[in-house]
Design a protein around this motif. Structure first.
Motif, short mmCIF file in Angstrom:
data_model
loop_
_atom_site.label_atom_id
_atom_site.label_comp_id
_atom_site.label_asym_id
_atom_site.label_seq_id
_atom_site.Cartn_x
_atom_site.Cartn_y
_atom_site.Cartn_z
N PRO A 199 33.69 33.41 35.71
CA PRO A 199 33.41 34.82 35.47
C PRO A 199 32.99 35.54 36.74
O PRO A 199 32.71 34.91 37.77
CB PRO A 199 32.27 34.78 34.44
N PRO A 200 32.91 36.87 36.70
CA PRO A 200 32.48 37.63 37.88
C PRO A 200 31.07 37.23 38.33
O PRO A 200 30.24 36.82 37.52
CB PRO A 200 32.50 39.08 37.38
N GLY A 201 30.83 37.36 39.64
CA GLY A 201 29.49 37.12 40.17
C GLY A 201 29.31 35.82 40.90
O GLY A 201 28.36 35.66 41.65
N GLY A 202 30.24 34.86 40.70
CA GLY A 202 30.14 33.58 41.38
C GLY A 202 30.91 33.58 42.69
O GLY A 202 31.62 34.53 43.02
N ASN A 226 39.77 37.07 35.79
CA ASN A 226 38.82 35.99 35.51
C ASN A 226 39.19 35.31 34.20
O ASN A 226 39.26 35.97 33.15
CB ASN A 226 37.40 36.53 35.44
N LYS A 227 39.43 34.00 34.27
CA LYS A 227 39.78 33.21 33.09
C LYS A 227 38.86 31.99 33.02
O LYS A 227 39.27 30.86 33.24
CB LYS A 227 41.24 32.74 33.17
N PRO A 228 37.57 32.20 32.72
CA PRO A 228 36.63 31.07 32.68
C PRO A 228 36.87 30.19 31.46
O PRO A 228 37.36 30.66 30.42
CB PRO A 228 35.27 31.76 32.62
N GLY A 229 36.48 28.93 31.60
CA GLY A 229 36.57 28.03 30.45
C GLY A 229 37.00 26.64 30.85
O GLY A 229 37.76 26.45 31.81
N ASN A 278 39.38 24.37 34.16
CA ASN A 278 40.69 23.83 33.81
C ASN A 278 41.57 24.82 33.06
O ASN A 278 42.80 24.73 33.13
CB ASN A 278 40.53 22.55 32.98
N LEU A 279 40.97 25.78 32.35
CA LEU A 279 41.76 26.75 31.61
C LEU A 279 42.62 27.58 32.56
O LEU A 279 43.84 27.71 32.38
CB LEU A 279 40.84 27.67 30.79
N ALA A 280 41.99 28.16 33.57
CA ALA A 280 42.73 28.98 34.53
C ALA A 280 43.76 28.16 35.29
O ALA A 280 44.88 28.62 35.56
CB ALA A 280 41.77 29.64 35.51
N THR A 281 43.39 26.92 35.63
CA THR A 281 44.32 26.06 36.37
C THR A 281 45.58 25.80 35.55
O THR A 281 46.70 25.88 36.05
CB THR A 281 43.67 24.73 36.73
N GLU A 282 45.40 25.49 34.26
CA GLU A 282 46.56 25.21 33.40
C GLU A 282 47.42 26.45 33.21
O GLU A 282 48.66 26.36 33.24
CB GLU A 282 46.10 24.67 32.04
N ILE A 283 46.79 27.61 33.03
CA ILE A 283 47.56 28.85 32.88
C ILE A 283 48.40 29.09 34.14
O ILE A 283 49.58 29.43 34.07
CB ILE A 283 46.63 30.05 32.62
N LEU A 336 49.00 34.03 41.58
CA LEU A 336 48.19 33.28 42.53
C LEU A 336 47.06 32.59 41.77
O LEU A 336 46.70 33.01 40.67
CB LEU A 336 47.59 34.19 43.60
N TYR A 337 46.50 31.57 42.39
CA TYR A 337 45.39 30.83 41.77
C TYR A 337 44.35 30.56 42.83
O TYR A 337 44.68 30.18 43.96
CB TYR A 337 45.90 29.52 41.16
#
Length: 331
Positions: A48-51, A76-79, A83-88, A99-100
C-alpha cells in the motif's frame, strides 16, 4: 484472374509477409510500438501507499512520465506478502505496458513460500535496478534502549514480550529482524502488517516496539523524533544518518540491505525494456534526482538489464540462506 481473386491473393501475400516479419523480430519477444510508449504504462506495486516500495516507484514514475511523455501510473496491489502483485504482473500481456516494482520480497519468497503460482526468475524480465537501501533498526521512544547493545539486554530481560513489526511476511524488513533474532538470541514476536505504512503507524503509536524498516519510509519519522534509530543493517554508516552506527558494530557479521528495481512480464519487447532501462539510467545520473535518492538514504544502482538479472540471482541465493538459517515461517 478476377479482381476479387487479385485482392484475396494480395491479402494472403501480405499476411505471410507480416508473419515472417514478426518471426524475424526475435523468438519469444513481442514487438514494441515504434513510438513506445504510445499510451499510459501501468506499474504494479505489491504494497500500500507510504512504504519504501511505493515511495521509490512514485519517484521513478514521475521522472519517466516527464521524460518519456506518457503517464507511468503506479497501482498498489497489496496482498499475500507481495505475491498478489507479482502474479498479476507475471500473467499480464507482455507488451511493454505493464511494469512491476521488483523488491526483496521477490528474492525471499522464492524460498519462504513453497507453492507459488509463478517463478519470478522465469516469469519476469528484468529491466533495471535503481536503488539499494539499508534497513534501519528503530524503536518507539518509550522503549528504554538507546543502543543496539542496550536493546539486546532489554530483550533478554523481557523474553517473548517484545513485538517486532514488519511490512509483511517475507519482506526484507521481516527477514532482517529474523536474522537479528538468530544472531543475538533475542526472543521477539513477529507482527506482520500489510505494508510499512500501517506498521509505522502502530510503531509510532506504541502498539509494537521495534522494526527493521527500509530507510526511505522511516526516515521522516526518525527526523521528526517520533522514532528512535538504533542501528543500520548495512555494514557502513549512512550519510543521511551519520550518528547511527551499523548493527554489525555490536553484532559482528550482521548485514542486510534491500535492492529495488523494475521488471516486465517475460517476453516483453526488447525495445521497450531497453528504452525504459536507458531512461532509468539517465535519472540515476541526474544530479537533482540523485539528491532525491540521497534524501531517502538510497544509493543509485545503474546498469543493464543483464546486470539486474545477475543481482536477482545473487539476492535470491543470499536471502535463501537467511530464510533457512532463521527458520522463518509464513504466518
Amino acid at each position: 484472374m478476377q479482381p476479387k481473386r487479385w485482392r484475396d491473393a494480395a491479402v494472403a501475400v501480405l499476411g505471410i509477409a507480416m508473419i515472417g516479419s514478426a518471426l524475424a523480430g526475435g523468438a519469444g519477444f513481442a514487438r514494441a510500438d515504434d513510438d513506445y510508449p504510445s499510451r499510459p504504462v501501468h506499474w504494479l506495486v505489491g504494497y500500500p501507499p507510504g512504504g519504501s516500495t511505493d515511495i521509490c516507484a512514485r519517484l521513478i514514475a514521475q521522472y519517466l512520465s516527464e521524460h518519456m511523455h506518457q503517464q507511468f501510473i503506479v497501482e498498489n496491489k497489496p496482498g499475500a506478502g507481495n505475491n498478489l502483485a507479482t502474479e498479476i504482473a507475471a500473467r499480464s500481456a507482455p507488451d511493454g505496458y505493464t511494469l512491476y516494482l521488483a523488491n526483496p520480497a521477490n528474492f525471499i519468497n522464492a524460498t519462504l513460500y513453497k507453492n507459488l503460482n509463478f517463478n519470478f526468475i522465469k516469469d519476469m524480465a528484468p529491466v533495471a535496478a535503481f536503488i539499494r537501501v539499508p534497513n534501519i533498526m528503530e524503536v518507539n521512544p518509550n522503549v528504554p534502549a538507546k543502543t543496539v547493545a542496550e536493546f539486546i539486554a532489554y530483550c533478554k530481560a523481557n523474553p517473548g514480550k517484545i513485538n517486532m513489526a514488519s511490512s509483511g511476511s517475507g519482506t526484507s524488513v521481516h527477514l532482517s529482524g529474523e536474522l537479528f533474532k538468530v544472531m543475538t538470541g533475542c526472543d521477539m514476536l513477529h507482527v506482520p502488517y500489510k505494508g510499512a505504512g500501517p506498521a509505522l503507524t502502530d510503531l509510532v503509536g506504541g502498539q509494537v516496539n521495534v522494526m527493521f524498516d527500509n530507510l526511505p519510509s522511516s526516515a521522516p519519522f526518525i527526523r521528526a523524533g517520533k522514532l528512535r534509530a538504533l542501528g543500520m543493517t548495512s555494514n557502513t554508516r549512512d550519510p543521511g544518518f551519520p550518528d547511527v552506527p551499523p548493527i554489525s558494530d555490536t553484532v559482528p557479521g550482521y548485514e542486510a540491505t534491500a535492492w529495488f528495481g523494475l521488471g516486465m512480464p517475460a517476453g516483453s519487447p526488447r525495445e521497450a525494456i531497453e528504452k525504459v532501462n536507458a531512461e532509468v539510467n539517465r535519472a540515476l545520473a541526474d544530479p537533482e534526482f540523485q539528491k532525491k535518492l540521497a534524501a531517502l538514504g538510497g544509493t543509485p544502482i545503474p546498469g543493464t538489464p543483464e546486470d539486474f538479472t545477475k543481482t536477482i540471482a545473487a539476492e535470491t541465493e543470499k536471502w535463501s540462506k537467511v530464510v533457512t538459517a532463521s527458520g522463518a515461517k509464513v504466518e
